[in-house]
Design a protein around this motif. Sequence first.
Motif, mmCIF file in Angstrom:
data_model
loop_
_atom_site.group_PDB
_atom_site.id
_atom_site.type_symbol
_atom_site.label_atom_id
_atom_site.label_comp_id
_atom_site.label_asym_id
_atom_site.label_seq_id
_atom_site.Cartn_x
_atom_site.Cartn_y
_atom_site.Cartn_z
ATOM 1 N N GLY A 48 2.292 -58.758 -10.645
ATOM 2 C CA GLY A 48 3.458 -59.816 -10.330
ATOM 3 C C GLY A 48 4.683 -59.259 -10.523
ATOM 4 O O GLY A 48 5.761 -60.061 -10.110
ATOM 5 N N ASP A 49 4.909 -58.075 -11.002
ATOM 6 C CA ASP A 49 6.236 -57.671 -11.351
ATOM 7 C C ASP A 49 6.884 -57.204 -10.154
ATOM 8 O O ASP A 49 6.447 -57.159 -8.954
ATOM 9 C CB ASP A 49 6.310 -56.451 -12.171
ATOM 10 C CG ASP A 49 6.291 -56.780 -13.802
ATOM 11 O OD1 ASP A 49 6.217 -58.256 -14.131
ATOM 12 O OD2 ASP A 49 5.732 -55.847 -14.654
ATOM 13 N N LEU A 50 8.517 -57.144 -10.103
ATOM 14 C CA LEU A 50 9.358 -56.880 -9.063
ATOM 15 C C LEU A 50 9.192 -55.069 -8.653
ATOM 16 O O LEU A 50 8.812 -54.495 -9.858
ATOM 17 C CB LEU A 50 10.610 -57.110 -9.094
ATOM 18 C CG LEU A 50 11.291 -58.394 -9.178
ATOM 19 C CD1 LEU A 50 12.395 -58.891 -9.715
ATOM 20 C CD2 LEU A 50 11.084 -58.819 -7.548
ATOM 21 N N LEU A 51 9.019 -54.879 -7.736
ATOM 22 C CA LEU A 51 8.921 -53.327 -7.329
ATOM 23 C C LEU A 51 10.107 -52.986 -6.388
ATOM 24 O O LEU A 51 10.266 -53.734 -5.332
ATOM 25 C CB LEU A 51 7.574 -52.938 -6.749
ATOM 26 C CG LEU A 51 7.531 -51.413 -6.363
ATOM 27 C CD1 LEU A 51 7.319 -50.478 -7.622
ATOM 28 C CD2 LEU A 51 6.275 -51.316 -5.508
ATOM 29 N N ILE A 52 11.365 -52.214 -6.900
ATOM 30 C CA ILE A 52 12.480 -51.996 -6.284
ATOM 31 C C ILE A 52 12.409 -50.510 -6.040
ATOM 32 O O ILE A 52 11.818 -49.574 -6.688
ATOM 33 C CB ILE A 52 13.604 -52.588 -6.899
ATOM 34 C CG1 ILE A 52 13.549 -51.724 -8.371
ATOM 35 C CG2 ILE A 52 13.360 -54.111 -7.265
ATOM 36 C CD1 ILE A 52 15.068 -52.034 -9.098
ATOM 37 N N PRO A 53 13.451 -50.008 -5.165
ATOM 38 C CA PRO A 53 13.745 -48.741 -4.988
ATOM 39 C C PRO A 53 14.369 -48.074 -6.153
ATOM 40 O O PRO A 53 15.071 -48.742 -7.019
ATOM 41 C CB PRO A 53 14.842 -48.633 -3.813
ATOM 42 C CG PRO A 53 14.599 -49.994 -3.273
ATOM 43 C CD PRO A 53 14.306 -51.158 -4.238
ATOM 44 N N GLY A 54 14.122 -46.972 -6.389
ATOM 45 C CA GLY A 54 14.744 -46.128 -7.577
ATOM 46 C C GLY A 54 16.239 -46.095 -7.154
ATOM 47 O O GLY A 54 16.844 -46.205 -6.128
ATOM 48 N N LEU A 55 16.971 -46.254 -8.501
ATOM 49 C CA LEU A 55 18.467 -46.478 -8.295
ATOM 50 C C LEU A 55 19.087 -45.167 -8.209
ATOM 51 O O LEU A 55 18.663 -44.121 -8.486
ATOM 52 C CB LEU A 55 18.811 -47.127 -9.973
ATOM 53 C CG LEU A 55 18.260 -48.376 -10.269
ATOM 54 C CD1 LEU A 55 19.010 -48.892 -11.434
ATOM 55 C CD2 LEU A 55 18.064 -49.313 -8.796
ATOM 56 N N VAL A 56 20.173 -45.229 -7.544
ATOM 57 C CA VAL A 56 21.055 -43.984 -6.981
ATOM 58 C C VAL A 56 22.414 -44.264 -7.769
ATOM 59 O O VAL A 56 23.116 -45.025 -7.238
ATOM 60 C CB VAL A 56 21.395 -44.018 -5.680
ATOM 61 C CG1 VAL A 56 21.921 -42.552 -5.193
ATOM 62 C CG2 VAL A 56 19.726 -43.547 -5.085
ATOM 63 N N ASP A 57 22.701 -43.673 -8.710
ATOM 64 C CA ASP A 57 23.928 -43.463 -9.478
ATOM 65 C C ASP A 57 24.758 -42.415 -9.059
ATOM 66 O O ASP A 57 24.504 -41.491 -9.492
ATOM 67 C CB ASP A 57 23.559 -43.468 -11.181
ATOM 68 C CG ASP A 57 24.704 -43.857 -11.925
ATOM 69 O OD1 ASP A 57 25.879 -43.889 -11.351
ATOM 70 O OD2 ASP A 57 24.652 -43.769 -13.315
ATOM 71 N N VAL A 58 25.991 -42.880 -8.486
ATOM 72 C CA VAL A 58 26.775 -41.819 -7.803
ATOM 73 C C VAL A 58 27.978 -41.591 -8.986
ATOM 74 O O VAL A 58 28.799 -40.522 -8.655
ATOM 75 C CB VAL A 58 27.473 -42.439 -6.605
ATOM 76 C CG1 VAL A 58 26.451 -42.572 -5.574
ATOM 77 C CG2 VAL A 58 28.234 -43.496 -6.702
ATOM 78 N N HIS A 59 28.085 -42.387 -10.121
ATOM 79 C CA HIS A 59 29.032 -41.879 -11.116
ATOM 80 C C HIS A 59 28.610 -42.141 -12.346
ATOM 81 O O HIS A 59 28.771 -43.391 -12.508
ATOM 82 C CB HIS A 59 30.285 -42.568 -10.718
ATOM 83 C CG HIS A 59 31.688 -42.342 -11.676
ATOM 84 N ND1 HIS A 59 32.744 -41.600 -11.265
ATOM 85 C CD2 HIS A 59 31.808 -42.032 -13.086
ATOM 86 C CE1 HIS A 59 33.724 -41.525 -12.304
ATOM 87 N NE2 HIS A 59 32.945 -41.774 -13.254
ATOM 88 N N THR A 60 28.509 -41.328 -13.173
ATOM 89 C CA THR A 60 28.019 -41.602 -14.756
ATOM 90 C C THR A 60 28.782 -40.704 -15.596
ATOM 91 O O THR A 60 28.576 -39.125 -15.372
ATOM 92 C CB THR A 60 26.816 -41.664 -14.950
ATOM 93 O OG1 THR A 60 26.487 -41.915 -16.268
ATOM 94 C CG2 THR A 60 25.923 -40.402 -14.488
#
Length: 380
Positions: A48-60
């Motif tokens: 029952g957990d959430l399934l989301i797209p992989g995050l895209v980090d444009v500035h770190t």
Amino acid sequence: MSDETVLTNARIVTDAETFGGTVVLRAGRIAAVERGRSGLAAAQDLEGDLLIPGLVDVHTDNLEKHMMPRPGVRWSARAALLAHDAQVAAAGVTTVLDALCVGEVEHADQRDQMFREGVAELRALAPRGLLRAEHFLHLRCELGVATMLASFEPVAADPLVRMVSLMDHTPGVGQFADVERYVKRNARNLGMSEAEARDYVARRREMRDRVRDANRDAILARLAGRDVALASHDDRTEEEVAAWHAAGLTISEFPVSLEAAAAAKGRGMRVIAGGPNIVRGGSHSGNVAAAELVARSLVDVFASDYVPASMLAGAFLLHDRHGIALPAAIATVSAVPARTVGLADRGVIAPGLRADLVQVHLADGHPLVRQVWREGRRIA
């Protein structure tokens, strides 16, 4: 052995809705997105957990932080990249643009050395499949620094470069418009006397006057026609934004005032804000709060800036505190940043796209990353 993975009993967050269902991964792509539970014995139950797209980090700036964990203390660039990579993957980031500063203001900064070493290690490790997340380069070009172009040129044509931001951290402009505050901060943090800090400010401003415009024009000419996202940085006034827009820039990164953010949105530019700003409830530099920009619909993308975990936490704050629908909140750290830097194959849970996914468990309302997949392979 089958290359198929079936994830079921998940609350799937697509670009339009959230529903209970099943996602099938095959050959690194999303093969199917279905409503309801799978009856396959081999299906993995996400409870029952959430399934989301992989995050895209444009500035770190996180890689630089690992290469210099304390002022003047250098760490192995390879060890730093591996530690940074593990940290971003654990935060649910499957695509990361490592933001390296181009242009060394003072030799003690060691930024040119960190830039060269960071690029070299990324070129060495990424093709060998030794990194969990997919890494690209975001070149943070200091326009007010005389050595910037010499550092920029050797990497300008590298296909790893997806984004270039044109920055000016000279005291008296942008983020550091308050010179007195800048002087006191540097005197405190760098062990300078206030007189030494004022001399430093004077040197910086003189150098900026000599080189800024020529550096700007050279960067724009070098990148003309390239598929590289171009961003301004720390915009403060409408006039600054108008000038950058006229020069062809499509992104306003970390605008420091409400006026600048509104001007950028009004010209169709994407606005990037920092995850730590929304999580902390304000800017660490005393500039405009991201929450204020969100309230006026002036933010398109959240980047981690200097805390990888801030992206996921920030997205859920958008949903929980600011009333933004969960798909739209998650899109600020996945679909929209992916499109902003020209990566159309990821950021959304949909058939045919890359199987970059994150299982998120809500622990007393706080998002906890349980599993991460990049191209169908578990990386965290």
